[in-house]
Scaffold this active site. Structure first.
Site, PDB file in Angstrom:
ATOM      1  N   SER A   7      66.760 -10.270 -28.020  1.00 46.40           N
ATOM      2  CA  SER A   7      67.778 -11.224 -27.907  1.00 46.40           C
ATOM      3  C   SER A   7      67.240 -12.365 -27.683  1.00 46.40           C
ATOM      4  O   SER A   7      66.713 -12.874 -26.801  1.00 46.40           O
ATOM      5  CB  SER A   7      68.704 -10.656 -27.141  1.00 46.40           C
ATOM      6  N   HIS A  32      68.072 -10.089 -32.312  1.00 42.21           N
ATOM      7  CA  HIS A  32      69.570  -9.835 -31.892  1.00 42.21           C
ATOM      8  C   HIS A  32      70.026 -10.985 -31.566  1.00 42.21           C
ATOM      9  O   HIS A  32      69.661 -11.970 -30.737  1.00 42.21           O
ATOM     10  CB  HIS A  32      69.120  -8.632 -30.711  1.00 42.21           C
ATOM     11  N   ASP A  34      73.436 -12.931 -30.130  1.00 42.74           N
ATOM     12  CA  ASP A  34      74.715 -12.623 -29.329  1.00 42.74           C
ATOM     13  C   ASP A  34      75.633 -13.723 -29.310  1.00 42.74           C
ATOM     14  O   ASP A  34      75.260 -14.894 -28.781  1.00 42.74           O
ATOM     15  CB  ASP A  34      74.213 -12.635 -27.876  1.00 42.74           C
ATOM     16  N   MET A  36      79.211 -15.153 -28.697  1.00 37.91           N
ATOM     17  CA  MET A  36      80.138 -15.105 -27.636  1.00 37.91           C
ATOM     18  C   MET A  36      81.376 -16.301 -27.494  1.00 37.91           C
ATOM     19  O   MET A  36      80.976 -17.271 -27.896  1.00 37.91           O
ATOM     20  CB  MET A  36      79.602 -15.129 -26.289  1.00 37.91           C
ATOM     21  N   GLY A 144      70.254 -10.990 -18.272  1.00 38.39           N
ATOM     22  CA  GLY A 144      69.499 -11.112 -16.989  1.00 38.39           C
ATOM     23  C   GLY A 144      70.276 -10.218 -16.041  1.00 38.39           C
ATOM     24  O   GLY A 144      70.028 -10.375 -14.831  1.00 38.39           O
TER      25      GLY A 144
HETATM   26  C1  DX5 Z   1      74.649  -9.670 -23.061  1.00 34.69           C
HETATM   27  C2  DX5 Z   1      74.137  -9.605 -24.317  1.00 34.69           C
HETATM   28  C3  DX5 Z   1      72.661  -9.042 -24.410  1.00 34.69           C
HETATM   29  C4  DX5 Z   1      71.703  -9.814 -23.532  1.00 34.69           C
HETATM   30  C5  DX5 Z   1      70.539  -9.099 -23.060  1.00 34.69           C
HETATM   31  O1  DX5 Z   1      76.173 -10.062 -23.222  1.00 34.69           O
HETATM   32  O2  DX5 Z   1      74.764  -8.947 -25.231  1.00 34.69           O
HETATM   33  O3  DX5 Z   1      72.186  -9.039 -25.765  1.00 34.69           O
HETATM   34  O4  DX5 Z   1      71.492 -11.103 -24.030  1.00 34.69           O
HETATM   35  O5  DX5 Z   1      69.913  -9.732 -22.566  1.00 34.69           O
HETATM   36  P1  DX5 Z   1      69.083  -9.184 -21.214  1.00 34.69           P
HETATM   37  O6  DX5 Z   1      67.919  -8.116 -21.632  1.00 34.69           O
HETATM   38  O7  DX5 Z   1      68.534 -10.138 -20.224  1.00 34.69           O
HETATM   39  O8  DX5 Z   1      70.197  -8.220 -20.172  1.00 34.69           O
HETATM   40 ZN    ZN Z   2      73.740  -8.204 -27.260  1.00 37.79          ZN
END
Ligand code: DX5
Ligand code: ZN
Length: 221
Positions: A7, A32, A34, A36, A144
């Site tokens: 990601s 990936h 993300d 938001m 994180g």
């Molecule tokens: C969180 C995202 C994840 C996140 C994963 O809301 O959907 O994809 O970025 O990041 P780590 O591996 O740092 O938890």
């Molecule tokens: Zn995600």
């Protein structure tokens, strides 16, 4: 084969092209993304122009995770931007079945994601319309965060249901995934691992990707 999907949420956006090039040349299978909206989750990340930019920089499969309240309004735009899969949340405000049908009609892989607090059974009526279930191992919004061990039981429950019902659907996990838990997740029945900060905060992301990939191969069932 287990899919590794880094990601870019915690990547360095001042050097996004370099980060994407690094991933393109690495053993990562997917990228990936993300998205938001500050409503479905308490954070805002990036949107359509960033997906378009990443598309121009790589041929890797783009796995788009929409953490947005009204995903149905943006499916076409994210597909046009270059997404290969689009994952929407079961908890978002939309008609999930029609959103999934629309994603499929656009020639995209259909994903549904589920937060840690939502019972796995809620997915059952929709599974005939999906290619992949994204099981969250954290409450989404930020990279994180600490992996929630309850994920193992949730993946196990889903894997057993898919097996019993002859459903050929990928299980992906997201949140707090690292070399600590990747092996056990794969053994529990996970097909795709999303990994963010563990890669981007490591000293050598290419080596970290390589290590994760090796663990995934060793523990594949
Ligand atoms: C969180 C995202 C994840 C996140 C994963 O809301 O959907 O994809 O970025 O990041 P780590 O591996 O740092 O938890
Ligand atoms: Zn995600």
């Amino acid at each position: 084969m287990t899919i590794l999907a880094p990601s870019i949420l915690n990547a360095d956006y001042g050097h996004l092209a370099d980060e994407i090039q690094m991933l393109s040349e690495s053993q990562a299978d997917w990228i990936h993304l993300d998205v938001m909206d500050g409503i479905f989750v308490p954070n805002i990340s990036f949107g359509i122009p960033v997906v378009e930019t990443v598309r121009k920089l790589t041929n890797k499969f783009l796995d788009t995770h929409l953490m947005i309240q009204k995903p149905d309004k943006y499916i076409e735009a994210f597909r046009k931007a270059g997404s290969d899969s689009i994952t929407v949340h079961i908890e978002a405000d939309h008609d999930l079945k029609s959103t999934l049908i629309e994603i499929g009609n656009l020639g995209c892989k259909r994903g549904v994601s589920i937060n840690p607090g939502t019972p796995i059974e809620k997915l059952y009526p929709y599974l005939e319309f999906v290619d992949m279930v994204l099981v969250m191992c954290i409450n989404p919004g930020f990279g994180g965060q600490k992996f929630m061990p309850v994920t193992y039981d949730r993946v196990k429950q889903l894997r057993e249901y898919l097996y019993t019902n002859g459903l050929d659907i990928l299980i992906e996990v997201d949140g707090g995934v690292s070399t600590e838990n990747a092996g056990k997740l794969v053994e529990t029945g996970v097909n795709a691992l999303v990994v963010g900060s563990f890669i981007f905060e490591s000293e050598n992301p290419v080596d970290t990707i390589k290590n994760l990939k090796e663990i995934a191969i060793q523990h594949a069932i």
